[in-house]
Write a protein that holds these residues in place. Sequence first.
Motif, PDB file in Angstrom:
ATOM      1  N   GLU A 113       4.166   0.191   2.173  1.00  0.00           N
ATOM      2  CA  GLU A 113       3.896  -0.626   3.387  1.00  0.00           C
ATOM      3  C   GLU A 113       3.173  -2.059   3.004  1.00  0.00           C
ATOM      4  O   GLU A 113       2.084  -2.115   2.190  1.00  0.00           O
ATOM      5  CB  GLU A 113       2.778  -0.020   4.252  1.00  0.00           C
ATOM      6  N   LYS A 172       0.959  -1.362  -0.064  1.00  0.00           N
ATOM      7  CA  LYS A 172       0.049  -0.076  -0.185  1.00  0.00           C
ATOM      8  C   LYS A 172       1.130   1.211  -0.046  1.00  0.00           C
ATOM      9  O   LYS A 172       2.010   1.244   0.581  1.00  0.00           O
ATOM     10  CB  LYS A 172      -0.852  -0.092   1.201  1.00  0.00           C
ATOM     11  N   LYS A 224      -2.713   3.805  -5.562  1.00  0.00           N
ATOM     12  CA  LYS A 224      -2.908   3.402  -4.024  1.00  0.00           C
ATOM     13  C   LYS A 224      -1.949   2.197  -3.581  1.00  0.00           C
ATOM     14  O   LYS A 224      -1.912   1.999  -2.582  1.00  0.00           O
ATOM     15  CB  LYS A 224      -4.362   3.250  -4.178  1.00  0.00           C
ATOM     16  N   TYR A 225      -2.026   1.223  -4.483  1.00  0.00           N
ATOM     17  CA  TYR A 225      -1.307   0.115  -4.289  1.00  0.00           C
ATOM     18  C   TYR A 225      -0.367  -0.167  -5.281  1.00  0.00           C
ATOM     19  O   TYR A 225      -0.304  -0.057  -6.433  1.00  0.00           O
ATOM     20  CB  TYR A 225      -2.069  -1.306  -4.153  1.00  0.00           C
ATOM     21  N   VAL A 268       1.761   4.567   1.286  1.00  0.00           N
ATOM     22  CA  VAL A 268       1.517   5.478   2.466  1.00  0.00           C
ATOM     23  C   VAL A 268       2.174   6.727   2.636  1.00  0.00           C
ATOM     24  O   VAL A 268       1.979   7.297   3.563  1.00  0.00           O
ATOM     25  CB  VAL A 268       1.980   4.500   3.737  1.00  0.00           C
TER      26      VAL A 268
END
Lengths: 244, 95
Positions: free
Chosen positions: A167, A55, A218-219, A57
Amino acid sequence: MRALLKALLLASLAIIIVGVAQLMQEEGSFILSPIGQIKLNTELPEEPAKLPVYKVVGDESRFVRSSNLWQPRDLPSEAEAIKLASKLTDKYGGIPEDAKLVHVETIYLIGYNLSTKKEEERIPMFLSLIYKREIDRLPVVGPGGEINIDLGNNEVLTFLKIWRKLEYVGDVKIISAEEAFEKLKRGEVINKPMSPLKLEIVQIKPGYYAKGLGEHQKYYKPVWIFYCKDEFGNNVTLAVGAVS
Amino acid sequence: MNGLYYSHMILGYKTTTIADPKIADYFFAYALGDDETVVNSWYYATKATYSSDIQARVMADTLDQFYNDHLHGEGYVAPSENPDDDTFYYATWTC
């Protein structure tokens, strides 16, 4: 007799159509796809069954530009430039440990005469260094996950770092390289070439795709990376989503 | 160089490239928004848009055009070369 001739004619036509279609499908062993002609010139690797997803972050991206980039300069050697780059870029956030140096080049402005077909001038402008990110030793492709540094005389002219803080969130099942190749043949690539190409796939690896500067991501999900050579010998890297 | 008399320069690529409309956004942001030279705008637009698989190139008719040409209305524009000397200037870089 007429019916027999008609049947023979139709059969011949069918054979010709199938033959032409096969020729179009495979010229040598090139396969037609929406991104052009593709030839698999490497083994399909054994798949890892699962790979981590990360992810995003945070974002450490930074872009420093110079209006005086293009001017003649006395430049350090490329070996000296590598040492200088890590020293001079600290104030911009520096080069992370997981960044791997992949390219060092002196950029020249070249004067070329069309009548004599000769290079007349070769003026050194700046030194260009490129670092690429790896995640768990897997390559990251796409415009993100790179650091571009241009150096002049003891000064940083360009510092472009597209780097997101990641993360670990868990492992996901991934498709096989064979399934990814089928997706590639259907043109289901993340980064579409500008025009149809003639490509030979020379290596296939799992990895990640990072979007470019200012793009929201986002990912970091696993992708299958197809390292290809076009008909002029240039590298073309294509990524196919690998999440099952 | 005959083909570049009024056009001054060509912005392009040495290698195959990926279709990405952001290249135009970046180019005009730098050339119009920041009044950068055309060459600088192209250089930084290609760096911001593409990965290091792609090589970009710019060709200009004269050194003055290469170093100093801006888009019209955004700064200095070098004169067209007359008479033509058959020499052009180019640079290639990895994005």
